[in-house]
Structures are given as structure tokens and as C-alpha cells.
Write a protein that holds these residues in place. Structure first.
Motif, PDB file in Angstrom:
ATOM      1  N   UNK A 404      74.595  51.080  40.503  1.00 10.66           N
ATOM      2  CA  UNK A 404      74.706  52.437  41.018  1.00 10.66           C
ATOM      3  C   UNK A 404      76.055  52.707  41.661  1.00 10.66           C
ATOM      4  N   UNK A 405      76.314  53.973  41.938  1.00  9.70           N
ATOM      5  CA  UNK A 405      77.570  54.392  42.550  1.00  9.70           C
ATOM      6  C   UNK A 405      77.277  55.277  43.749  1.00  9.70           C
ATOM      7  N   UNK A 406      78.337  55.748  44.398  1.00 15.00           N
ATOM      8  CA  UNK A 406      78.151  56.674  45.516  1.00 15.00           C
ATOM      9  C   UNK A 406      77.482  57.969  45.067  1.00 15.00           C
ATOM     10  N   UNK A 407      77.508  58.249  43.751  1.00 10.55           N
ATOM     11  CA  UNK A 407      76.937  59.480  43.218  1.00 10.55           C
ATOM     12  C   UNK A 407      75.462  59.376  42.907  1.00 10.55           C
ATOM     13  N   UNK A 408      74.867  58.195  43.043  1.00  4.81           N
ATOM     14  CA  UNK A 408      73.482  57.940  42.644  1.00  4.81           C
ATOM     15  C   UNK A 408      72.557  58.054  43.848  1.00  4.81           C
ATOM     16  N   UNK A 409      71.435  58.718  43.653  1.00  2.57           N
ATOM     17  CA  UNK A 409      70.437  58.791  44.715  1.00  2.57           C
ATOM     18  C   UNK A 409      69.600  57.520  44.717  1.00  2.57           C
ATOM     19  N   UNK A 410      69.103  57.103  45.885  1.00  9.32           N
ATOM     20  CA  UNK A 410      68.273  55.899  45.932  1.00  9.32           C
ATOM     21  C   UNK A 410      67.072  55.915  44.991  1.00  9.32           C
ATOM     22  N   UNK A 411      66.525  57.088  44.680  1.00  8.72           N
ATOM     23  CA  UNK A 411      65.361  57.111  43.795  1.00  8.72           C
ATOM     24  C   UNK A 411      65.710  56.622  42.400  1.00  8.72           C
ATOM     25  N   UNK A 412      66.981  56.720  42.020  1.00 10.78           N
ATOM     26  CA  UNK A 412      67.425  56.298  40.691  1.00 10.78           C
ATOM     27  C   UNK A 412      68.327  55.080  40.773  1.00 10.78           C
ATOM     28  N   UNK A 413      68.064  54.230  41.750  1.00 13.71           N
ATOM     29  CA  UNK A 413      68.914  53.050  41.937  1.00 13.71           C
ATOM     30  C   UNK A 413      68.101  51.951  42.612  1.00 13.71           C
ATOM     31  N   UNK A 414      68.042  50.787  41.988  1.00 13.76           N
ATOM     32  CA  UNK A 414      67.341  49.626  42.549  1.00 13.76           C
ATOM     33  C   UNK A 414      67.884  48.385  41.855  1.00 13.76           C
ATOM     34  N   UNK A 415      67.445  47.240  42.304  1.00 20.92           N
ATOM     35  CA  UNK A 415      67.988  46.000  41.760  1.00 20.92           C
ATOM     36  C   UNK A 415      67.702  45.776  40.299  1.00 20.92           C
ATOM     37  N   UNK A 416      66.679  46.445  39.762  1.00 19.23           N
ATOM     38  CA  UNK A 416      66.329  46.291  38.351  1.00 19.23           C
ATOM     39  C   UNK A 416      66.868  47.415  37.474  1.00 19.23           C
ATOM     40  N   UNK A 417      67.438  48.458  38.074  1.00 21.48           N
ATOM     41  CA  UNK A 417      67.836  49.645  37.324  1.00 21.48           C
ATOM     42  C   UNK A 417      68.972  49.328  36.364  1.00 21.48           C
ATOM     43  N   UNK A 418      68.852  49.816  35.127  1.00 22.76           N
ATOM     44  CA  UNK A 418      69.854  49.551  34.089  1.00 22.76           C
ATOM     45  C   UNK A 418      70.487  50.863  33.634  1.00 22.76           C
TER      46      UNK A 418
END
Length: 443
Positions: A404-418
Motif C-alpha cells: 500500500x501507499x499513502x493514497x490507500x485506505x486501511x480498508x484496502x490494505x493489509x499484510x495479505x493484500x495484493x
């Protein structure tokens, strides 16, 4: 931390879904209200859609899944479905379509949202895989946030004065920790079968054996990348794959996107403002070929996707995989730079509270990190709820990005997110860190 009952208790799920949907819509509203209508209907780059297309597409996807699929309601405006089908019309062709004008697009998205909230109010969160644990609501919140990131990329590409502002990340002392961290050999659980809103390409959980490797403690910085430039990295064919060399030569690429040299220093354009490239920030807007070339020049390589995820999720003391580098708790501003609350990466070494058990920092947020891996399905992969989310992209054409980046919300970012993209893409908020085999000795 996400309480266990929030994954099963209907009222907790309802609150979680409402918060995610509201946060996404607030960001969409800001990104589409900070410029005048001509800016919304213009195409600022052939790589991107007009902002007004994203706005109506968000509403159309919400209608499709929450109103038609979940609630079984009739289509509100079936005649526009084709206009907002991302697979039917490439981005470069979308300005020529009879798109809804801004006021009508806003009204449509708002009407869909009002009806979707009625559906949420009476949702039972059981019965089908689509409704279990509120998956469809989580999927739509993630979809909107992904388009919010896409729209922020469009804002970066547009010419003219700044339309968006945000406070800078807090200053951080110069990072003086170790340059790299050893991740010991051994198996770990990659992917997930329990994260309720995880998307199909993150599933299922499975064990991977990973040889020992070293990985950078922080993402590669602008100062480090400038050293590659000053050493003639862009002019030395040794560091580039044949495809990468052909690409940079054909497009006269000599530095990251938005950089230019003036008066003996590097400047960059960031959301309508020209500024000196900050040396301690993670490098941004580099394609996979550039990241790979830098790693070769440095005598290293890009991490594989499984190496990146093991560094980000494996807790060696507990011998288990966590949701995030810091554990299972949801992200807070102390953990990571997420959610567009800042419009730039934080200095390398920031957010010590977000470090992994081995001390690797900024694995979540700041910049998407290129890996060496192609986008491929996990063993046992099943497309859900539609093939076009992941399955049609599997293959060697796309490289995986993580974190993820600074532009990503936590709902769309986690350790498994591809995440994934073509290796030539630079407009995205992409950076990288490097790795090396443990058997290669000291660095």
C-alpha cells in the motif's frame, strides 16, 4: 484491535461496514469537488479515466452488487451499465463515451448510496458467501477506495495549480538503524482464509517454505536512488533487463516520473507544486524496470512476493502470521501512513510502532513496493465473486506490488493484500525495497 465479535456480531458488522462506506464516500466527494466541472470531464492523461467516469463507475458497481445482487432489486439505470464497464472500454476511449455529466453522476451515486444504506440497515450478514460477514459491503468499500487512489493519481497527472492540500507527515530523525534485516529460513502461512473482507487473490491460506534472506529495513530513498542516477545507472545497459533497456531508451527515461534537474539539483512536481526532491523520503513513481535495475546496480535484487509477505507478517516468536507487521490490530496513524491524510511518503524509518517483529519498517503505507513476482493464483484459488477482479490478470504480464501507499485506505490494505500492474507503469504511487540471499555474505 478488531474485536472477535466484530467479525460475527451483526451490529458490529453493520457499524464496520457503515464506517468503511462513509469514509470512502467522503474521500470521493473531496476528490471530485475540489476542481470545476471541466476538470472532471477532461482526460488528464490517456492512462487515466476522466474523474467523472470514476465517480459514476463507483455508483454503478455499488448498485450492481449491493442493490441488484444482495438485495435483488431491479436495475436503476441499466442503459448505463456498458458505459461504466471497465472491461468494455479502455481508459483512453472513455472521454468519447456519452458519460453522465458531473451533476447527474453525483445524483446517481448519491441515490445508489441512499438505497444501499437501507439494504445495510436490514442486512443479516448470513446465507450466502456474498453476504457472510458483510463481504459485499466490504468489497464495495474497498472498490471505492481503490478508485479514490486512482483519482488521486489523476490529480497528480493533471496540469495547473494544486487543488488538494494536506499536512505533511511528522518530521522523523534520520534513520540510523541497520540497513537490512535477516529473515530466517523456514515455513510461514501465506495468504488468508479467515480475513472476512479479503479478496479472492489473497486466498486461501497456505504454507510456503522460504530460504533465509536479507531485506532492506526501509524502502529505498530518493538520496539512494539519486546515487544510482549519478553513477550513470540509466545509461549502463548492464543493470537492465533487455525489455527494460528498450523501454527506457524508447521513452528517454532518465529519472523517476515528475523529476527534473535544474540548477544542479533535482526537483519534482507533486500535486501542482514544484519542490526539491527530499532526500530521506522513499523514492516514488518508478516502474518495475527501474526498481529492478537499481537493485542490480546495488548488488541486490527485488524481493519475491513470498519474501515480502513473510517479512511483513511472520512473527518468529509466536510462529504465526499476523494481519499486519505490528500484529493483528487495525492500523492507526502511529502505525502507518495511509488514507490520504498526507499526500507524500513519510521519511524513511518513520513509524517505529508499525515495524515487524524483526524490525522492518514501513511495510504498510507510504509507497507500493514492487516485487520480483508475476501475479499468479495461490494453490486452491477460486475466483469470487467474478473472474474479472483477479483471474483475468494472472500471468507474466503483471508484476506484484505489496504494502500500500499513502493514497490507500486501511480498508484496502493489509499484510495479505495484493496489487499488480504492468512493469512499465510509473504514474502509480510505487517504490520498492531490495533483498539478497543470505548465502551471499555481508553487504
Amino acid at each position: 484491535m478488531t474485536a472477535p465479535d466484530s467479525l460475527t456480531d451483526p451490529e458490529s458488522l453493520r457499524t464496520r461496514a457503515l464506517d468503511a462506506l462513509t469514509t470512502a464516500r467522503d474521500r470521493t466527494a473531496l476528490l471530485t469537488s475540489c476542481v470545476e466541472d471541466p476538470e472532471l470531464t477532461a482526460q488528464h492523461s490517456p492512462l487515466m479515466s476522466p474523474l467523472v467516469w470514476d465517480l459514476a463507475h463507483i455508483g454503478n458497481q455499488e448498485e450492481l452488487w449491493l442493490l441488484r445482487e444482495v438485495a435483488g432489486r431491479e436495475a436503476m439505470r441499466p442503459e448505463i451499465d456498458g458505459l461504466y464497464d471497465a472491461f468494455e472500454h479502455p481508459r483512453a476511449a472513455r472521454p468519447s463515451l456519452p458519460l453522465l455529466p458531473p451533476a447527474e453522476a453525483r445524483q446517481y451515486a448519491a441515490e445508489v448510496r441512499g438505497r444501499a444504506l437501507d439494504v445495510l440497515e436490514s442486512a443479516a450478514f448470513q446465507g450466502t458467501r456474498l453476504t457472510e460477514a458483510g463481504f459485499a459491503f466490504g468489497m464495495i468499500a474497498q472498490h471505492e477506495q481503490q478508485h479514490d487512489e486512482t483519482m488521486l493519481i489523476t490529480h497528480q497527472l493533471r496540469k495547473g495549480p494544486a487543488a488538494l492540500t494536506a499536512p505533511d507527515p511528522a518530521p522523523a530523525p534520520l534513520f540510523t538503524g541497520p540497513a537490512e534485516v535477516l529473515v530466517p529460513e523456514g515455513p510461514f502461512v501465506m495468504g488468508t482464509s479467515t480475513e472476512p473482507w479479503a479478496l479472492d487473490n489473497e486466498r486461501p491460506a497456505h504454507r510456503r517454505m522460504v530460504p533465509a534472506f536479507f531485506i532492506d529495513t526501509t524502502p529505498v530513498t530518493n538520496a539512494a536512488y539519486q546515487a544510482f542516477i549519478e553513477d550513470g545507472g540509466y545509461g549502463d545497459r548492464r543493470w537492465w533487463t533487455p525489455e527494460g533497456w528498450d523501454h527506457i531508451r524508447a521513452h528517454d527515461i532518465e529519472a523517476p516520473l515528475f523529476w527534473r534537474r535544474e540548477g544542479g539539483q533535482w526537483l519534482r512536481r507533486r500535486f501542482g507544486v514544484t519542490e526539491v526532491v527530499p532526500p530521506d523520503e522513499p523514492v516514488l513513481h518508478v516502474c518495475w524496470y527501474e526498481a529492478d535495475a537499481y537493485a542490480r546496480w546495488a548488488g541486490r535484487r527485488l524481493p519475491t512476493e513470498e519474501e515480502w509477505e513473510k517479512a511483513a507478517r511472520h512473527d518468529p516468536a509466536a510462529d504465526r502470521s499476523t494481519r499486519y507487521p505490528w500484529g493483528d490490530a487495525d492500523p492507526t496513524p502511529e502505525h502507518a501512513n495511509l488514507g490520504q491524510r498526507h499526500l507524500r511518503p513519510a521519511p524513511a524509518g518513520s513509524y517505529p510502532a508499525g515495524a515487524s517483529p524483526l524490525g522492518v519498517r514501513q511495510l504498510i503505507g507510504d509507497v507500493w513496493e514492487w516485487t520480483s513476482s508475476d501475479l499468479l493464483p495461490y494453490p486452491g484459488f477460486v475466483a469470487f465473486p467474478y473472474r474479472e477482479y483477479s483471474e483475468v490478470f494472472f500471468g507474466p504480464e503483471y508484476k506484484v506490488l505489496r504494502g500500500g501507499s499513502f493514497a490507500v485506505d486501511p480498508v484496502a490494505c493489509r499484510g495479505t493484500f495484493r496489487n499488480w500492474d504492468y512493469p512499465i507503469r510509473r504514474q502509480i504511487f510505487s517504490g520498492f525495497r531490495t533483498a539478497r540471499d543470505a548465502a551471499l555474505g555481508g553487504s
